[in-house]
Scaffold this active site. Structure first.
Site, short mmCIF file in Angstrom:
data_model
loop_
_atom_site.label_atom_id
_atom_site.label_comp_id
_atom_site.label_asym_id
_atom_site.label_seq_id
_atom_site.Cartn_x
_atom_site.Cartn_y
_atom_site.Cartn_z
N ASP A 41 -7.56 -4.86 -5.22
CA ASP A 41 -6.87 -5.27 -3.99
C ASP A 41 -7.18 -6.72 -3.63
O ASP A 41 -7.25 -7.08 -2.45
CB ASP A 41 -7.24 -4.35 -2.82
CG ASP A 41 -6.23 -4.45 -1.69
OD1 ASP A 41 -5.03 -4.31 -1.94
OD2 ASP A 41 -6.66 -4.69 -0.54
N GLU B 17 0.82 -1.22 0.00
CA GLU B 17 0.00 0.00 0.00
C GLU B 17 0.86 1.27 0.00
O GLU B 17 0.32 2.38 0.07
CB GLU B 17 -0.92 0.02 1.23
CG GLU B 17 -2.13 -0.87 1.11
CD GLU B 17 -1.78 -2.34 1.04
OE1 GLU B 17 -2.32 -3.04 0.15
OE2 GLU B 17 -0.96 -2.82 1.85
N ASN C 101 -0.77 -7.38 -3.65
CA ASN C 101 -1.28 -6.47 -4.67
C ASN C 101 -0.21 -5.53 -5.21
O ASN C 101 0.78 -5.24 -4.55
CB ASN C 101 -2.42 -5.64 -4.10
CG ASN C 101 -2.00 -4.84 -2.87
OD1 ASN C 101 -2.01 -5.37 -1.76
ND2 ASN C 101 -1.64 -3.59 -3.06
#
Length: 573
Positions: A344, A213, A301
C-alpha cells in the site's frame, strides 16, 4: 475503534448510506437551494488569471496555488522577521464537525471553503462573514476510504466546481452557490468516490477518483466546464499491457522479492479481465504544464492492497507518475516507483512542476513527487527519466519484505512517508518541503476474491502499539537529493505544506499546533494551538493591503486526530 488495526479503521470508514426514496433517486442530486445571501460583488476568474496564479500576490486561485502546484505564495509582508507577531484575525466555524482537509480558494477577498460531506461556504476573507452555504444532497450510496473528506473546489469564470462523495462533479454559481449542473462521474456502488480538488483549465475540469481499496478501475476524466459533458478519459489501468516489464527492482534499485515465474504462471491461468478491478485511484489534483500542453498526476495502489496473487504483473499504471496530453488524455509517458505493490505504498502526494539540475549539472524542467516510501523523486518533465531520488526522509527497515499470514514488519508503513499531503517548493532556495509520517506496521496477507465494490484489502496492515509513531517536516535540496534540514514532531504529519516569499514554511500537526519555520534553516519561529488537528494545507492571500495565512483545523479521520470545524485566519497586528 482499535487504533492499532488499520483494517478495522478502514472498515469503519467504508460507509454505505441508503437514505433516499426511489423518487428522490430519479432526481438530480444536490439541487437544494443554498442558504444565505449572494456574494456582494461579481466573481470572475479568467483563464489568464489562472495561468498567472504563481505571480498573484493577492489571491489563492488553485488548491495548490498554481498549475505547477508549488504551493509557493509570492508575497512577503509576513516574513522571518515578524512572523512571531502573527495573531488570529478571525475564525470561521462550519456546521460540520469532522475531518477537514480543505485548501480554501481565495479570489478578490472571497474565500471558498469545503468540508467533509461536501458542504461549500462563501465567506468574506477579511471579516469571516458568511455569504452562502451549499449542502450537497448525497445520493443513495456513498462508499469511501479514509474519511468523508473534501480537499477543495476549483474556480473558473463565475463558477466553482466540486467532486462529491457520491461520485459526482457539481458546478456552482460562485456568487450565489446555486447548482448550475451536476454529472455522475462513476458508480459509488462499485467503490468510486471523490475527495480531491478538481483542476479547471482551458474550459475543462480535470478530476480523478478514489476507490483503490474497493476494486475499482482508476481514471482521470476531463469534463466541459460549461455543461459537464465528458470530453476524455484516461484509464490508469490499461486493458492491455498492465503486466508491464516484470520489474525486479523498485525505483531506487532495490530487489522487491517478487516471484516473477509464479506471477507469469498466475497470469496465464487467470485470464486478462482482472484489469477492471485492478485499482489505481488518482487521489490528488493533477499538475498542468501549459507550455507543453501536459497534465501530470500520480496513481495509487492496486487492488487488493496486499494479496498480489489476484493481480499478477507490474499492475500498470499503479504506483506511477503519468503524463498525458491535456486536450485528449492521450498517454505521453509514465514511471513506476513500486511494481506489483503489496505494501500500500501508492503514489499520492500531488506532482509539482519546477526546475532542478540534471545529472550533468544543467538546470532543466522537472516533475517531482514525494512518495510514501519517504523519497522525493525528480523526473525530467519531457521524458519521465528519473534524474535522482532523495535521501530517505524517514527510517526504512526490511524493504521489501513480503506480507505473511502472521505479519511481517516493514517501514515506513502503509501510510507513508509522504501521504496525500501536498509538498511545497521554494524556487529561490531550491528546496522542497515534505510532511512525513513514521508509523511502524506489520503486513498480514490473506486470500481474498473480488467482493463486488466492498472493501478489498486482501489482509491487513497493523500499527505496532509498542513502537512510537511520529512525524518529520523535511527540506530536500532538489539539485542533490540531500536533506537540508528536518524538524521532528510528536505525531505523524498528514495535511501538507505552504511556502512563502517571506522565506517561511507553514505546517500543522494532529495535536492542534500550527507552526511557521525559517525556510532556510528549519528553525521554528512561531506556533499557535488551534484546538483541533491541523491536518490540511495552509493557504495565503492579501486583502486590503494585509497578508493573511489561513488553515483548516478539523482533525483527521485516517489517523484519528481530534476533530474540529474551523478555518482559522492569521495576520500581523
Amino acid at each position: 475503534m482499535n487504533s492499532n488495526d488499520l483494517r478495522g479503521l478502514a472498515l469503519s470508514l467504508a460507509l454505505t448510506i441508503a437514505a433516499l426514496s426511489a423518487q428522490a433517486q430519479s432526481e438530480i442530486q444536490g439541487v437544494a437551494a443554498p442558504s444565505g445571501s449572494p456574494v456582494p460583488k461579481a466573481i470572475s476568474v479568467s483563464q489568464t488569471r489562472l495561468n498567472a496564479a504563481d505571480k498573484d500576490g493577492a489571491n489563492f486561485l488553485h488548491s495548490n496555488m498554481n498549475y505547477a502546484q508549488t504551493r509557493y505564495y509570492p508575497a512577503s509582508q509576513i516574513n522571518t522577521g515578524n512572523v512571531a507577531k502573527l495573531k488570529p484575525a478571525f475564525q470561521f466555524q462550519t456546521e460540520v464537525l469532522e475531518s477537514m482537509e480543505t485548501a480554501p480558494i481565495v479570489v478578490d477577498g472571497i474565500m471558498y471553503i469545503t468540508t467533509s460531506y461536501n458542504h461549500v461556504y462563501a465567506v468574506d476573507a477579511v471579516s469571516g462573514k458568511e455569504f452562502w452555504h451549499y449542502k450537497h444532497k448525497q445520493g443513495p450510496v456513498m462508499t469511501y476510504c479514509c474519511g468523508p473528506n473534501n480537499r477543495g473546489v476549483a474556480i473558473l469564470g463565475d463558477r466553482v466546481y466540486m467532486g462529491t462523495l457520491d461520485a459526482k462533479l457539481v458546478s456552482l454559481d460562485a456568487k450565489t452557490g446555486k447548482v448550475l449542473w451536476s454529472t455522475q462521474i462513476a458508480d459509488p456502488e462499485a467503490g468510486y468516490s471523490e475527495t480531491m480538488a478538481p483542476v479547471a483549465v482551458n474550459g475543462k475540469i480535470l478530476i480523478g477518483t478514489n476507490g483503490g481499496e474497493y476494486g475499482i478501475r482508476g481514471f482521470v476524466k476531463a469534463y466541459d466546464a460549461n455543461d459537464g459533458k465528458l470530453l476524455w478519459t484516461f484509464d490508469t489501468v490499461p486493458d492491455k499491457g498492465h503486466e508491464g516489464v516484470w520489474a525486479v527492482n523498485d525505483a531506487t534499485g532495490r530487489n522487491m522479492l517478487r516471484d516473477i515465474d509464479g506471477e507469469k504462471a498466475q497470469l496465464a491461468s487467470k485470464g486478462g479481465d482482472f484489469y477492471k478491478t485492478l485499482g489505481g485511484g488518482v487521489w490528488m489534483a493533477p499538475a498542468v504544464d501549459l507550455e507543453s500542453n501536459t497534465a501530470f498526476f500520480v496513481v495509487g495502489n492496486p487492488s487488493p492492497d496486499l494479496y498480489g496473487k489476484e493481480r499478477p504483473g507490474d499492475n500498470l499504471y499503479t504506483d506511477s507518475i503519468v503524463a498525458v496530453d491535456l486536450n485528449t488524455g492521450k498517454y505521453k509517458w509514465h514511471y513506476q516507483y513500486v511494481a506489483h505493490d503489496v505494501w500500500d505504498l501508492d503514489a499520492v502526494s500531488p506532482v509539482i512542476l519546477t526546475e532542478a539540475k540534471n545529472k550533468a549539472g544543467k538546470m532543466v524542467k522537472v516533475a517531482i513527487h514525494g512518495g510514501k516510501t519517504g523519497h522525493i523523486y525528480v523526473h525530467d518533465r519531457a521524458t519521465g527519466e528519473l534524474i535522482r531520488f532523495s535521501e530517505a526522509m524517514i527510517p526504512q527497515e526490511n524493504m521489501w519484505v513480503l506480507p505473511t499470514a502472521q505479519g511481517a514488519r516493514m517501514l515506513p508503513g502503509a501510510n507513508g512517508g509522504v501521504e496525500w499531503s501536498p509538498m511545497a517548493v521554494n524556487p529561490k532556495l531550491r528546496l522542497a518541503y515534505a510532511a512525513n509520517l513514521h508509523q511502524p506496521m506489520t503486513y498480514h496477507v490473506e486470500a481474498s476474491n473480488y467482493p463486488g465494490g466492498k472493501l478489498w484489502l486482501g489482509g491487513a496492515f497493523k500499527a505496532i502499539a509498542s513502537e512510537k509513531q511520529w512525524g518529520r517536516l523535511a527540506a530536500v535540496n532538489l539539485d542533490t537529493g540531500k536533506i537540508a534540514w528536518k524538524f521532528d514532531t510528536e505525531q505523524p504529519l498528514i495535511g501538507g505544506v505552504l511556502a512563502t516569499a517571506g522565506d517561511l514554511v507553514f505546517n500543522g500537526e494532529g495535536n492542534g499546533l500550527f507552526r511557521a519555520f525559517d525556510a532556510k534553516t528549519g528553525k521554528k519561529l512561531w506556533e499557535y494551538q488551534c484546538g483541533a488537528g491541523v491536518n490540511a494545507p495552509a493557504v495565503s492571500y492579501t486583502a486590503g493591503g494585509k497578508q493573511y495565512i489561513a488553515v483548516a483545523a478539523g482533525g483527521n479521520t485516517q489517523l484519528d486526530f481530534k476533530r474540529g470545524n474551523s478555518v482559522i485566519v492569521f495576520a500581523l497586528p
